[in-house]
Write an enzyme that holds these catalytic residues in place. Sequence first.
Site, PDB file in Angstrom:
ATOM      1  N   ILE A  13     -71.381  32.052  -8.526  1.00 41.81           N
ATOM      2  CA  ILE A  13     -70.083  31.805  -9.151  1.00 41.81           C
ATOM      3  C   ILE A  13     -70.095  32.313 -10.582  1.00 41.81           C
ATOM      4  CG2 ILE A  13     -68.404  30.030  -9.816  1.00 41.81           C
ATOM      5  CD1 ILE A  13     -69.497  28.305  -7.505  1.00 41.81           C
ATOM      6  N   THR A 138     -68.947  19.689  -8.167  1.00 40.22           N
ATOM      7  CA  THR A 138     -68.789  19.905  -6.725  1.00 40.22           C
ATOM      8  C   THR A 138     -68.056  18.752  -6.053  1.00 40.22           C
ATOM      9  OG1 THR A 138     -70.059  20.091  -4.650  1.00 40.22           O
ATOM     10  CG2 THR A 138     -71.085  18.895  -6.429  1.00 40.22           C
ATOM     11  N   ASP A 139     -67.462  19.033  -4.896  1.00 40.35           N
ATOM     12  CA  ASP A 139     -66.822  17.960  -4.127  1.00 40.35           C
ATOM     13  C   ASP A 139     -67.846  17.056  -3.452  1.00 40.35           C
ATOM     14  OD1 ASP A 139     -67.734  19.755  -2.212  1.00 40.35           O
ATOM     15  OD2 ASP A 139     -65.823  19.912  -1.141  1.00 40.35           O
ATOM     16  N   GLU A 140     -69.116  17.468  -3.430  1.00 37.29           N
ATOM     17  CA  GLU A 140     -70.136  16.669  -2.761  1.00 37.29           C
ATOM     18  C   GLU A 140     -70.397  15.329  -3.453  1.00 37.29           C
ATOM     19  OE1 GLU A 140     -73.557  18.606  -1.079  1.00 37.29           O
ATOM     20  OE2 GLU A 140     -72.653  20.585  -1.382  1.00 37.29           O
ATOM     21  N   TYR A 163     -79.105  16.315  -4.539  1.00 37.05           N
ATOM     22  CA  TYR A 163     -78.266  17.292  -5.241  1.00 37.05           C
ATOM     23  C   TYR A 163     -76.963  16.673  -5.706  1.00 37.05           C
ATOM     24  CZ  TYR A 163     -74.607  20.786  -5.721  1.00 37.05           C
ATOM     25  OH  TYR A 163     -73.524  21.501  -6.183  1.00 37.05           O
ATOM     26  N   LYS A 167     -75.457  15.855  -9.533  1.00 37.59           N
ATOM     27  CA  LYS A 167     -74.183  16.361 -10.047  1.00 37.59           C
ATOM     28  C   LYS A 167     -73.257  15.216 -10.431  1.00 37.59           C
ATOM     29  CE  LYS A 167     -72.910  20.023 -10.412  1.00 37.59           C
ATOM     30  NZ  LYS A 167     -73.000  20.947 -11.571  1.00 37.59           N
ATOM     31  N   ARG A 295     -79.808  18.370   9.155  1.00 39.31           N
ATOM     32  CA  ARG A 295     -80.289  18.073   7.813  1.00 39.31           C
ATOM     33  C   ARG A 295     -80.230  16.561   7.570  1.00 39.31           C
ATOM     34  NH1 ARG A 295     -76.258  20.437   3.756  1.00 39.31           N
ATOM     35  NH2 ARG A 295     -77.551  22.318   3.743  1.00 39.31           N
TER      36      ARG A 295
END
Length: 338
Positions: A13, A138-140, A163, A167, A295
Amino acid sequence: MKNILITGGAGFIGSNFVLYFLNKYPNYHIFNLDSLTYAGNLENLAGAEHYRNYTFIHGDICNKDLIYDIFTQYEIDAVIHLAAESHVDNSITNPSAFIHTNVFGTFNLLHTAYLHWFHSPHTPKEGRKHCVFHHISTDEVFGSLGIEGYFSESTPYAPNSPYSASKASSDMLVRAYFHTYGLNTLITNCSNNYGPKQHDEKFIPTIIRNALQGKQIPIYGDGKNVRDWLYVADHCRALDMVFHSQYYGETFNIGGNCEYSNIQIAKQICTLLDSLVPQANGVTYQKQITFVQDRAGHDRRYAIDSSKIFKKLGWKPIESFESGLEKTLKYYMERYCV
């Protein structure tokens, strides 16, 4: 001339955004800081070296002395912070790297910005009132959705991987520096990006590469995990709009309004490859799709409500998934020498 520090500008990005910004804003001097780990590649920035308003700095956002020197030497007016460890699988096997970079690195940037821009909390130095810290997330951080519903800016955080937890932590630090110290902060939470220059380990490049190399195309679990896909150039336009918006202290969700399951993506790519580079034996690339063990903690569905950025800034994605995927395929087919 405004001096803007962009972190992680040699990544996927970041490199797309740096070139976009250089082309659009000749009155900004872009200082691109990247540690050039496996995810950063100077080849992604081909052409940037010809801009007189561009400086590349090789270094780590966790290096306190380096960040201090950059702010001091270059009189940084704004930070657009993209640098991050971002691969979920890697965060499961090596979470400490994600905590170090995504949490401590963000803190290091925030606190250095505060020290250079402010005398004390909510008291900016002369000429520093309009300095901006834009954090890309992030949307995560929102966790996982069921078959219905969307993430909005008011959705509670519920990260499910190291992760996304790192974030989420960095987002909270940015929020704290707005409320406690008065930094002009902006946070954007985006959905899954795709397009040219994405690292080979990511989902779409992996499908394309393995298909063309005659290898198995690995799909986690039953392949029905759903993501909202956003073409990287559309994301760059959105970041531009938010950065210049002055909605300080606010967050904006950026989504592609484009939901597909992993197995749908794989089949669509295989169908396109069947048309563009059919195999000599006539067998479809779909035959290479293989389901593998899921996962750990794999979120089932992400989907973003982008109505806020549309209503306040007029942004919406331009690229359809079909047109974006064709551009992406062309890039990787050239990369893999087809």
